[in-house]
Design a protein around this motif. Sequence first.
Motif, PDB file in Angstrom:
ATOM      1  N   ALA A   3       0.757  -1.051   0.166  1.00  0.00           N
ATOM      2  CA  ALA A   3      -0.198   0.007  -0.076  1.00  0.00           C
ATOM      3  C   ALA A   3       0.654   1.356  -0.440  1.00  0.00           C
ATOM      4  N   LEU A   4      -0.068   1.886  -0.453  1.00  0.00           N
ATOM      5  CA  LEU A   4       1.157   3.677  -0.772  1.00  0.00           C
ATOM      6  C   LEU A   4      -0.009   4.790  -0.113  1.00  0.00           C
ATOM      7  N   VAL A   5       0.322   5.160   1.142  1.00  0.00           N
ATOM      8  CA  VAL A   5      -0.761   5.864   0.926  1.00  0.00           C
ATOM      9  C   VAL A   5      -0.340   7.506   1.767  1.00  0.00           C
ATOM     10  N   THR A   6      -1.211   8.290   0.945  1.00  0.00           N
ATOM     11  CA  THR A   6      -0.411  10.014   0.541  1.00  0.00           C
ATOM     12  C   THR A   6      -1.005  10.814   2.293  1.00  0.00           C
ATOM     13  N   GLY A   7       0.469  11.859   2.354  1.00  0.00           N
ATOM     14  CA  GLY A   7       0.073  11.905   4.123  1.00  0.00           C
ATOM     15  C   GLY A   7      -0.439  11.149   4.985  1.00  0.00           C
ATOM     16  N   GLY A   8       0.273  10.056   5.085  1.00  0.00           N
ATOM     17  CA  GLY A   8       0.262   9.254   6.250  1.00  0.00           C
ATOM     18  C   GLY A   8       0.627   9.506   7.566  1.00  0.00           C
ATOM     19  N   SER A   9       2.128  11.235   7.784  1.00  0.00           N
ATOM     20  CA  SER A   9       2.479  11.079   8.928  1.00  0.00           C
ATOM     21  C   SER A   9       1.665  11.002  10.431  1.00  0.00           C
ATOM     22  N   ARG A  10       0.053  11.799  10.451  1.00  0.00           N
ATOM     23  CA  ARG A  10      -0.642  12.165  10.921  1.00  0.00           C
ATOM     24  C   ARG A  10      -1.932  12.091  10.761  1.00  0.00           C
ATOM     25  N   GLY A  11      -2.956  12.494  11.904  1.00  0.00           N
ATOM     26  CA  GLY A  11      -4.255  12.559  11.799  1.00  0.00           C
ATOM     27  C   GLY A  11      -4.885  11.314  11.240  1.00  0.00           C
ATOM     28  N   ILE A  12      -5.595  11.142   9.865  1.00  0.00           N
ATOM     29  CA  ILE A  12      -6.811   9.941   9.050  1.00  0.00           C
ATOM     30  C   ILE A  12      -5.743   9.034   8.962  1.00  0.00           C
ATOM     31  N   GLY A  13      -4.510   9.793   7.934  1.00  0.00           N
ATOM     32  CA  GLY A  13      -3.215   9.393   7.480  1.00  0.00           C
ATOM     33  C   GLY A  13      -2.829   8.279   8.220  1.00  0.00           C
ATOM     34  N   ALA A  14      -1.945   8.490   8.732  1.00  0.00           N
ATOM     35  CA  ALA A  14      -1.654   8.169  10.099  1.00  0.00           C
ATOM     36  C   ALA A  14      -1.884   6.619  10.863  1.00  0.00           C
ATOM     37  N   ALA A  15      -3.264   6.524  10.708  1.00  0.00           N
ATOM     38  CA  ALA A  15      -4.378   6.197  10.587  1.00  0.00           C
ATOM     39  C   ALA A  15      -4.692   4.805  10.080  1.00  0.00           C
ATOM     40  N   ILE A  16      -4.913   5.065   8.988  1.00  0.00           N
ATOM     41  CA  ILE A  16      -4.504   4.497   7.968  1.00  0.00           C
ATOM     42  C   ILE A  16      -3.563   3.350   7.848  1.00  0.00           C
ATOM     43  N   VAL A  17      -2.442   4.547   7.997  1.00  0.00           N
ATOM     44  CA  VAL A  17      -0.569   3.257   7.980  1.00  0.00           C
ATOM     45  C   VAL A  17      -1.442   2.281   9.099  1.00  0.00           C
ATOM     46  N   ARG A  18      -2.061   3.309  10.125  1.00  0.00           N
ATOM     47  CA  ARG A  18      -1.043   2.060  11.092  1.00  0.00           C
ATOM     48  C   ARG A  18      -2.352   0.609  10.860  1.00  0.00           C
ATOM     49  N   VAL A  40       6.061   7.143  -5.937  1.00  0.00           N
ATOM     50  CA  VAL A  40       4.916   5.544  -6.758  1.00  0.00           C
ATOM     51  C   VAL A  40       6.413   4.438  -6.704  1.00  0.00           C
ATOM     52  N   ALA A  41       7.284   5.073  -7.619  1.00  0.00           N
ATOM     53  CA  ALA A  41       8.198   4.505  -7.882  1.00  0.00           C
ATOM     54  C   ALA A  41       9.067   3.960  -6.574  1.00  0.00           C
ATOM     55  N   GLN A  42       9.383   4.809  -5.883  1.00  0.00           N
ATOM     56  CA  GLN A  42      10.133   4.130  -4.220  1.00  0.00           C
ATOM     57  C   GLN A  42       9.400   2.877  -3.625  1.00  0.00           C
ATOM     58  N   THR A  43       7.681   3.331  -3.971  1.00  0.00           N
ATOM     59  CA  THR A  43       7.217   2.290  -2.876  1.00  0.00           C
ATOM     60  C   THR A  43       6.947   1.023  -4.078  1.00  0.00           C
ATOM     61  N   VAL A  44       7.183   0.855  -4.900  1.00  0.00           N
ATOM     62  CA  VAL A  44       7.453  -0.526  -6.205  1.00  0.00           C
ATOM     63  C   VAL A  44       8.381  -0.778  -6.101  1.00  0.00           C
ATOM     64  N   ALA A  45       9.641   0.220  -6.383  1.00  0.00           N
ATOM     65  CA  ALA A  45      11.013  -0.276  -6.245  1.00  0.00           C
ATOM     66  C   ALA A  45      11.436  -1.194  -4.808  1.00  0.00           C
ATOM     67  N   ALA A  46      10.385  -0.447  -3.299  1.00  0.00           N
ATOM     68  CA  ALA A  46      10.847  -1.546  -2.095  1.00  0.00           C
ATOM     69  C   ALA A  46      10.587  -2.337  -1.732  1.00  0.00           C
ATOM     70  N   TYR A  47       8.814  -2.841  -2.363  1.00  0.00           N
ATOM     71  CA  TYR A  47       8.368  -3.272  -1.629  1.00  0.00           C
ATOM     72  C   TYR A  47       7.576  -4.250  -2.882  1.00  0.00           C
ATOM     73  N   SER A  48       8.271  -4.359  -4.282  1.00  0.00           N
ATOM     74  CA  SER A  48       8.463  -5.252  -5.280  1.00  0.00           C
ATOM     75  C   SER A  48       6.789  -5.147  -6.058  1.00  0.00           C
ATOM     76  N   GLY A  49       6.308  -4.030  -5.991  1.00  0.00           N
ATOM     77  CA  GLY A  49       4.838  -3.962  -6.639  1.00  0.00           C
ATOM     78  C   GLY A  49       3.298  -2.630  -5.607  1.00  0.00           C
ATOM     79  N   LEU A  50       2.743  -2.695  -6.088  1.00  0.00           N
ATOM     80  CA  LEU A  50       1.733  -2.088  -5.491  1.00  0.00           C
ATOM     81  C   LEU A  50       0.442  -2.491  -5.865  1.00  0.00           C
ATOM     82  N   ASP A  51      -0.483  -3.026  -4.731  1.00  0.00           N
ATOM     83  CA  ASP A  51      -1.342  -3.235  -4.928  1.00  0.00           C
ATOM     84  C   ASP A  51      -2.726  -1.694  -4.180  1.00  0.00           C
ATOM     85  N   ILE A  52      -2.571  -1.093  -3.522  1.00  0.00           N
ATOM     86  CA  ILE A  52      -3.261  -0.404  -2.904  1.00  0.00           C
ATOM     87  C   ILE A  52      -2.931   1.600  -2.507  1.00  0.00           C
ATOM     88  N   LEU A  53      -4.001   1.849  -2.766  1.00  0.00           N
ATOM     89  CA  LEU A  53      -3.406   3.452  -3.385  1.00  0.00           C
ATOM     90  C   LEU A  53      -4.010   4.498  -2.618  1.00  0.00           C
TER      91      LEU A  53
END
Length: 246
Positions: free
Chosen positions: A9-24, A75-88
């Motif tokens: 997964a890649l979540v934009t704005g994941g440092s705080r608030g709703i985004g951080a809750a989605i990341v967790r 997006v590219a860094q996510t794909v490289a780090a975790y070998s793909g992308l399923d959820i944005l």
Amino acid sequence: TQIFSNKVALVTGGSRGIGAAIVRRLARDGAAVAFTYSSSPGPAQELAQAINAAGGRALAIKADSADAAAVQAAVAQTVAAYSGLDILVNNAGILLRGTLDEFSLENFDRMLAVNVRPVFVAAKAAAPHMKEGGRIITIGSVVAERSAFPGASIYSMTKSALVGMVRGLAIDLAPRGITVNNVQPGPTATDMNPADGPHADIITGLVPLGRLGKDDEIAGMVAYLAGPEAGFVTGASLTIDGGYLA
Ligand code: NDP
């Protein structure tokens, strides 16, 4: 196995608030989660470290949503780090207020640059990496349907724009089995809308359930949409608002 084992997964704005809750939440359920931040490096790194220390997989990426190249690189860094992308999950957003006489053209452009344009940029960059079952989720707002207070016209416009974009992207990506949906939270306790803020009582008074939403509750709806059970939901804007629009 967990529901999002083998998902990235890649979540934009994941440092705080709703985004951080989605990341967790996505990390808790087994996903490898990259997330972007802009001006909160400390909370972003702490969140990633906490998840990794607990045996999960998380990666904080600095990327201002207003910078298209930075979003594409995330997006590219996510794909490289975790070998793909399923959820944005397009969560990053700002709230600039002002009535028509107060609101500047610069702020109008800024609102579109952070709340709308990067949703297109990220979806365009991410979709080619997604397999059947891919998920694109945006965080809109109930203000797309009820603006309610003075000074919210442009914020409301940005969230209404997502309703239309999500419908169109859902149709474009349907042949590939990728769903696209929009979550519309009502008033939710975060830095953007503090539970102890000056207007909290007035806002809470407009919510039949009599309280602000919790970031984890919004994350729960995102997790549903991201999961296999939601495979027939696409092009939808789903409200989660304690009855605010009722
Ligand atoms: P917060 O202000 O608490 O958090 C915003 C998040 O977005 C932070 O992680 C922030 O990261 C990030 N962000 C902001 N600007 C940028 C940028 N230019 N580039 C990258 N990241 C950025 O907001 P909420 O958690 O409340 O809001 C999250 C989403 O939910 C937004 O889209 C908002 O419009 C929507 N929403 C919120 C509601 C509420 O009542 N709270 C109700 C309905 C919708 P950083 O600090 O690192 O810049």
